[in-house]
Write an enzyme that holds these catalytic residues in place. Structure first.
Site, PDB file in Angstrom:
ATOM      1  N   TYR A   1       8.808   7.554  12.732  1.00 13.35           N
ATOM      2  CA  TYR A   1       7.515   6.872  12.941  1.00 13.35           C
ATOM      3  C   TYR A   1       6.512   7.829  13.591  1.00 13.35           C
ATOM      4  O   TYR A   1       5.353   7.902  13.178  1.00 13.35           O
ATOM      5  CB  TYR A   1       7.757   5.643  13.824  1.00 13.35           C
ATOM      6  CG  TYR A   1       6.525   4.827  14.151  1.00 13.35           C
ATOM      7  CD1 TYR A   1       5.963   3.970  13.208  1.00 13.35           C
ATOM      8  CD2 TYR A   1       5.935   4.895  15.414  1.00 13.35           C
ATOM      9  CE1 TYR A   1       4.843   3.210  13.508  1.00 13.35           C
ATOM     10  CE2 TYR A   1       4.817   4.137  15.729  1.00 13.35           C
ATOM     11  CZ  TYR A   1       4.279   3.286  14.769  1.00 13.35           C
ATOM     12  OH  TYR A   1       3.164   2.532  15.078  1.00 13.35           O
TER      13      TYR A   1
ATOM     14  N   VAL B   1       0.808  -1.220   0.000  1.00 14.59           N
ATOM     15  CA  VAL B   1       0.000   0.000   0.000  1.00 14.59           C
ATOM     16  C   VAL B   1       0.847   1.279   0.000  1.00 14.59           C
ATOM     17  O   VAL B   1       0.306   2.371  -0.131  1.00 14.59           O
ATOM     18  CB  VAL B   1      -1.045   0.015   1.157  1.00 14.59           C
ATOM     19  CG1 VAL B   1      -2.130  -1.012   0.902  1.00 14.59           C
ATOM     20  CG2 VAL B   1      -0.392  -0.179   2.511  1.00 14.59           C
TER      21      VAL B   1
END
Ligand SMILES: NC(=O)c1ccc[n+]([C@@H]2O[C@H](COP(=O)([O-])OP(=O)(O)OC[C@H]3O[C@@H](n4cnc5c(N)ncnc54)[C@H](O)[C@@H]3O)[C@@H](O)[C@H]2O)c1
Length: 246
Positions: A154, A63
Protein backbone atom coordinates in the site's frame (compact mmCIF):
# COMPACT_ATOMS: atom_id res chain seq x y z
CA UNK A 1 -19.69 29.13 -5.29
CA UNK A 2 -16.18 28.04 -6.00
CA UNK A 3 -16.89 25.32 -8.60
CA UNK A 4 -19.81 26.85 -10.46
CA UNK A 5 -20.73 24.76 -13.56
CA UNK A 6 -17.61 22.58 -13.34
CA UNK A 7 -17.87 18.88 -14.25
CA UNK A 8 -16.10 16.63 -11.76
CA UNK A 9 -15.49 12.89 -11.64
CA UNK A 10 -14.89 11.52 -8.16
CA UNK A 11 -13.83 7.86 -8.04
CA UNK A 12 -14.72 5.67 -5.07
CA UNK A 13 -17.44 8.18 -4.22
CA UNK A 14 -19.91 5.76 -2.69
CA UNK A 15 -18.41 6.21 0.78
CA UNK A 16 -15.86 8.00 2.95
CA UNK A 17 -13.78 10.84 1.54
CA UNK A 18 -15.05 10.38 -2.03
CA UNK A 19 -18.61 10.85 -0.86
CA UNK A 20 -17.69 13.87 1.29
CA UNK A 21 -15.80 15.39 -1.67
CA UNK A 22 -18.73 14.81 -4.03
CA UNK A 23 -21.16 16.53 -1.67
CA UNK A 24 -18.82 19.47 -0.98
CA UNK A 25 -18.10 19.97 -4.70
CA UNK A 26 -21.86 19.82 -5.43
CA UNK A 27 -22.52 22.48 -2.75
CA UNK A 28 -19.91 24.60 -4.54
CA UNK A 29 -21.81 24.32 -7.84
CA UNK A 30 -20.19 21.36 -9.62
CA UNK A 31 -21.96 18.57 -11.50
CA UNK A 32 -20.71 15.28 -10.13
CA UNK A 33 -19.96 11.94 -11.75
CA UNK A 34 -20.13 9.54 -8.83
CA UNK A 35 -18.00 6.50 -9.58
CA UNK A 36 -17.77 3.43 -7.40
CA UNK A 37 -17.30 -0.29 -7.85
CA UNK A 38 -20.36 -0.57 -5.59
CA UNK A 39 -23.40 0.37 -7.66
CA UNK A 40 -25.70 0.76 -4.65
CA UNK A 41 -23.53 3.22 -2.72
CA UNK A 42 -22.72 5.17 -5.91
CA UNK A 43 -26.47 5.57 -6.45
CA UNK A 44 -26.95 6.72 -2.87
CA UNK A 45 -24.29 9.43 -3.15
CA UNK A 46 -25.75 10.53 -6.50
CA UNK A 47 -29.19 10.91 -4.86
CA UNK A 48 -27.64 13.20 -2.22
CA UNK A 49 -25.94 15.25 -4.94
CA UNK A 50 -29.27 15.52 -6.75
CA UNK A 51 -30.91 16.71 -3.54
CA UNK A 52 -28.38 19.58 -3.56
CA UNK A 53 -29.78 20.58 -6.96
CA UNK A 54 -26.77 19.56 -9.04
CA UNK A 55 -26.72 17.30 -12.13
CA UNK A 56 -25.16 13.95 -11.38
CA UNK A 57 -24.47 10.56 -12.89
CA UNK A 58 -23.68 7.40 -10.94
CA UNK A 59 -21.37 5.02 -12.77
CA UNK A 60 -20.38 1.59 -11.51
CA UNK A 61 -16.91 0.88 -12.80
CA UNK A 62 -13.82 -0.83 -11.43
CA UNK A 63 -11.18 1.86 -11.95
CA UNK A 64 -8.40 -0.73 -11.77
CA UNK A 65 -9.69 -1.94 -15.15
CA UNK A 66 -8.39 0.07 -18.12
CA UNK A 67 -11.36 -0.98 -20.28
CA UNK A 68 -14.03 -0.19 -17.66
CA UNK A 69 -12.44 3.20 -16.96
CA UNK A 70 -12.36 4.09 -20.67
CA UNK A 71 -16.03 3.08 -20.91
CA UNK A 72 -16.89 5.26 -17.91
CA UNK A 73 -15.18 8.34 -19.34
CA UNK A 74 -16.81 7.84 -22.77
CA UNK A 75 -20.17 7.73 -21.00
CA UNK A 76 -19.33 10.95 -19.08
CA UNK A 77 -18.25 12.75 -22.25
CA UNK A 78 -21.46 11.68 -23.99
CA UNK A 79 -23.55 13.08 -21.11
CA UNK A 80 -21.59 16.15 -19.99
CA UNK A 81 -19.25 16.89 -22.92
CA UNK A 82 -16.11 17.42 -20.83
CA UNK A 83 -14.36 16.75 -17.52
CA UNK A 84 -12.94 19.76 -15.64
CA UNK A 85 -11.87 18.03 -12.43
CA UNK A 86 -10.80 14.45 -11.71
CA UNK A 87 -10.45 13.24 -8.14
CA UNK A 88 -8.65 9.89 -8.10
CA UNK A 89 -9.90 8.76 -4.72
CA UNK A 90 -10.80 5.05 -5.01
CA UNK A 91 -8.51 2.88 -2.96
CA UNK A 92 -8.29 -0.23 -0.81
CA UNK A 93 -6.07 -1.22 2.09
CA UNK A 94 -4.53 -4.48 3.21
CA UNK A 95 -2.73 -5.11 6.49
CA UNK A 96 -0.08 -7.79 6.08
CA UNK A 97 3.50 -8.43 7.14
CA UNK A 98 5.82 -7.99 4.17
CA UNK A 99 6.82 -11.65 4.05
CA UNK A 100 3.16 -12.67 3.91
CA UNK A 101 2.24 -10.49 0.92
CA UNK A 102 1.36 -12.74 -2.02
CA UNK A 103 1.85 -11.87 -5.67
CA UNK A 104 -1.92 -11.58 -5.91
CA UNK A 105 -2.05 -9.12 -2.93
CA UNK A 106 0.70 -7.04 -4.53
CA UNK A 107 -1.05 -6.90 -7.92
CA UNK A 108 -4.46 -6.09 -6.38
CA UNK A 109 -3.18 -3.29 -4.13
CA UNK A 110 -1.06 -1.75 -6.88
CA UNK A 111 -3.90 -2.03 -9.42
CA UNK A 112 -6.64 -0.47 -7.34
CA UNK A 113 -4.50 2.22 -5.71
CA UNK A 114 -2.03 3.15 -8.46
CA UNK A 115 -2.95 1.72 -11.86
CA UNK A 116 -6.42 3.27 -11.37
CA UNK A 117 -4.78 6.70 -11.24
CA UNK A 118 -3.11 6.05 -14.60
CA UNK A 119 -6.35 4.65 -16.08
CA UNK A 120 -8.58 7.56 -15.04
CA UNK A 121 -6.09 10.34 -15.63
CA UNK A 122 -5.09 9.19 -19.11
CA UNK A 123 -8.75 8.85 -20.08
CA UNK A 124 -9.54 12.50 -19.18
CA UNK A 125 -6.29 14.33 -19.86
CA UNK A 126 -6.51 14.63 -23.66
CA UNK A 127 -9.75 16.60 -23.33
CA UNK A 128 -8.08 18.83 -20.72
CA UNK A 129 -5.10 19.39 -23.03
CA UNK A 130 -7.45 20.35 -25.88
CA UNK A 131 -9.28 22.85 -23.63
CA UNK A 132 -6.08 24.11 -22.02
CA UNK A 133 -7.42 23.63 -18.50
CA UNK A 134 -8.08 20.93 -15.93
CA UNK A 135 -7.50 19.80 -12.38
CA UNK A 136 -6.24 16.37 -11.40
CA UNK A 137 -6.19 15.48 -7.71
CA UNK A 138 -5.13 12.05 -6.47
CA UNK A 139 -5.50 10.72 -2.95
CA UNK A 140 -2.20 9.38 -1.68
CA UNK A 141 -1.58 8.79 2.06
CA UNK A 142 0.96 9.50 4.78
CA UNK A 143 1.88 5.84 4.11
CA UNK A 144 3.20 7.01 0.74
CA UNK A 145 5.33 9.73 2.36
CA UNK A 146 6.76 8.03 5.45
CA UNK A 147 6.05 4.31 4.82
CA UNK A 148 3.81 2.27 7.10
CA UNK A 149 4.87 -1.14 8.40
CA UNK A 150 2.50 -4.00 7.47
CA UNK A 151 1.45 -1.81 4.52
CA UNK A 152 4.53 -2.12 2.27
CA UNK A 153 2.49 -2.76 -0.89
CA UNK A 154 0.00 0.00 0.00
CA UNK A 155 2.85 2.40 0.87
CA UNK A 156 4.51 1.64 -2.48
CA UNK A 157 1.28 2.37 -4.36
CA UNK A 158 0.64 5.62 -2.47
CA UNK A 159 4.28 6.71 -2.89
CA UNK A 160 3.86 5.95 -6.58
CA UNK A 161 0.99 8.45 -6.69
CA UNK A 162 3.34 11.16 -5.38
CA UNK A 163 5.91 10.51 -8.14
CA UNK A 164 3.14 10.22 -10.76
CA UNK A 165 1.80 13.60 -9.63
CA UNK A 166 5.14 15.39 -9.81
CA UNK A 167 6.05 13.91 -13.20
CA UNK A 168 2.69 14.56 -14.85
CA UNK A 169 2.52 18.11 -13.43
CA UNK A 170 5.76 18.86 -15.29
CA UNK A 171 4.43 17.34 -18.50
CA UNK A 172 1.01 19.02 -18.67
CA UNK A 173 1.56 22.33 -16.87
CA UNK A 174 2.11 23.96 -20.28
CA UNK A 175 -1.56 23.23 -21.05
CA UNK A 176 -2.87 24.95 -17.93
CA UNK A 177 -3.57 21.67 -16.13
CA UNK A 178 -2.66 21.33 -12.46
CA UNK A 179 -1.81 17.93 -10.98
CA UNK A 180 -1.64 17.53 -7.21
CA UNK A 181 -1.91 14.87 -4.53
CA UNK A 182 -3.61 14.89 -1.15
CA UNK A 183 -1.96 12.61 1.41
CA UNK A 184 -4.26 12.23 4.42
CA UNK A 185 -3.31 10.84 7.78
CA UNK A 186 -5.81 8.54 9.48
CA UNK A 187 -9.37 9.49 8.62
CA UNK A 188 -12.55 8.17 10.18
CA UNK A 189 -14.17 6.17 7.36
CA UNK A 190 -15.03 2.54 6.78
CA UNK A 191 -11.68 2.10 4.98
CA UNK A 192 -10.37 -1.45 5.40
CA UNK A 193 -13.37 -2.19 7.63
CA UNK A 194 -12.50 0.79 9.84
CA UNK A 195 -9.37 1.05 11.98
CA UNK A 196 -9.51 -0.73 15.35
CA UNK A 197 -9.59 1.53 18.43
CA UNK A 198 -6.02 0.50 19.37
CA UNK A 199 -4.67 1.82 16.04
CA UNK A 200 -6.72 5.00 16.30
CA UNK A 201 -5.31 5.56 19.80
CA UNK A 202 -1.75 5.06 18.53
CA UNK A 203 -2.39 7.55 15.72
CA UNK A 204 -3.82 10.13 18.14
CA UNK A 205 -0.69 9.83 20.28
CA UNK A 206 1.54 10.47 17.26
CA UNK A 207 -0.47 13.46 16.06
CA UNK A 208 -0.13 16.97 17.43
CA UNK A 209 -3.87 17.65 17.14
CA UNK A 210 -4.51 14.44 19.10
CA UNK A 211 -7.30 13.09 16.91
CA UNK A 212 -8.01 11.33 13.63
CA UNK A 213 -9.38 13.32 10.68
CA UNK A 214 -12.91 13.51 9.31
CA UNK A 215 -13.71 12.90 5.62
CA UNK A 216 -14.99 16.49 5.26
CA UNK A 217 -11.53 17.79 6.25
CA UNK A 218 -9.97 15.92 3.33
CA UNK A 219 -12.75 17.08 1.00
CA UNK A 220 -11.85 20.66 1.97
CA UNK A 221 -8.25 20.08 0.84
CA UNK A 222 -9.53 18.71 -2.49
CA UNK A 223 -11.78 21.75 -2.91
CA UNK A 224 -8.85 24.09 -2.34
CA UNK A 225 -6.86 22.37 -5.10
CA UNK A 226 -9.85 22.12 -7.45
CA UNK A 227 -10.95 25.75 -7.10
CA UNK A 228 -9.43 29.04 -8.24
CA UNK A 229 -7.76 29.24 -4.80
CA UNK A 230 -5.37 26.54 -6.01
CA UNK A 231 -4.65 28.05 -9.42
CA UNK A 232 -0.86 28.44 -8.86
CA UNK A 233 -0.33 25.09 -7.16
CA UNK A 234 0.89 22.09 -9.12
CA UNK A 235 3.08 19.06 -8.55
CA UNK A 236 2.45 19.36 -4.81
CA UNK A 237 1.38 17.05 -2.03
CA UNK A 238 -0.97 18.54 0.54
CA UNK A 239 -1.04 16.36 3.64
CA UNK A 240 -3.99 16.95 5.99
CA UNK A 241 -2.75 14.72 8.81
CA UNK A 242 -3.32 16.54 12.10
CA UNK A 243 0.42 17.00 12.57
CA UNK A 244 1.51 13.37 12.28
CA UNK A 245 5.13 13.19 13.39
CA UNK A 246 6.59 9.89 12.26
N1 LIG B 1 -9.24 6.31 5.76
C1 LIG B 1 -7.96 6.57 5.93
O1 LIG B 1 -7.46 6.58 7.08
C2 LIG B 1 -7.09 6.92 4.75
C3 LIG B 1 -5.86 7.53 5.00
C4 LIG B 1 -5.06 7.92 3.93
C5 LIG B 1 -5.49 7.68 2.63
N2 LIG B 1 -6.69 7.06 2.41
C6 LIG B 1 -7.09 6.89 1.01
O2 LIG B 1 -8.25 7.69 0.80
C7 LIG B 1 -9.03 7.15 -0.27
C8 LIG B 1 -10.47 7.03 0.18
O3 LIG B 1 -10.53 6.16 1.28
P1 LIG B 1 -11.71 6.15 2.34
O4 LIG B 1 -11.08 6.18 3.68
O5 LIG B 1 -12.75 7.14 2.00
O6 LIG B 1 -12.21 4.65 2.09
P2 LIG B 1 -13.66 4.00 1.94
O7 LIG B 1 -13.43 2.52 1.99
O8 LIG B 1 -14.63 4.61 2.89
O9 LIG B 1 -14.08 4.43 0.46
C9 LIG B 1 -13.41 3.96 -0.68
C10 LIG B 1 -14.42 3.75 -1.79
O10 LIG B 1 -13.70 3.29 -2.96
C11 LIG B 1 -14.49 2.29 -3.58
N3 LIG B 1 -13.63 1.43 -4.39
C12 LIG B 1 -12.77 0.47 -3.96
N4 LIG B 1 -12.19 -0.14 -5.00
C13 LIG B 1 -12.68 0.46 -6.12
C14 LIG B 1 -12.46 0.25 -7.50
N5 LIG B 1 -11.62 -0.69 -7.94
N6 LIG B 1 -13.13 1.03 -8.39
C15 LIG B 1 -13.99 1.97 -7.96
N7 LIG B 1 -14.25 2.19 -6.64
C16 LIG B 1 -13.61 1.44 -5.75
C17 LIG B 1 -15.14 1.54 -2.42
O11 LIG B 1 -16.28 0.79 -2.86
C18 LIG B 1 -15.49 2.69 -1.47
O12 LIG B 1 -16.78 3.20 -1.71
C19 LIG B 1 -8.36 5.82 -0.62
O13 LIG B 1 -7.55 6.00 -1.76
C20 LIG B 1 -7.49 5.51 0.58
O14 LIG B 1 -6.39 4.72 0.25
C21 LIG B 1 -7.49 6.66 3.43
Amino acid sequence: MRLKDKIAIVTGAGAGMGKATSLLFAKEGASIVVNDINEKTAGETAKEVEALGRPTLAIRADVSSYAETRGMVENVLAQFGRVDILVNNAGIGDVKKFIEITENDWDRILSVNLKSVFNCTQAVVSGMIARRSGRIISISSVAGLTGTPTHVHYSAAKGGIVAFTKALAKEVGQYGITVNAVAPGMVETGFGGGAPDSIKQLYKEKTVLGRVGQPEEIAAACLYLASEDGSYITGQVLSPNGGYFI
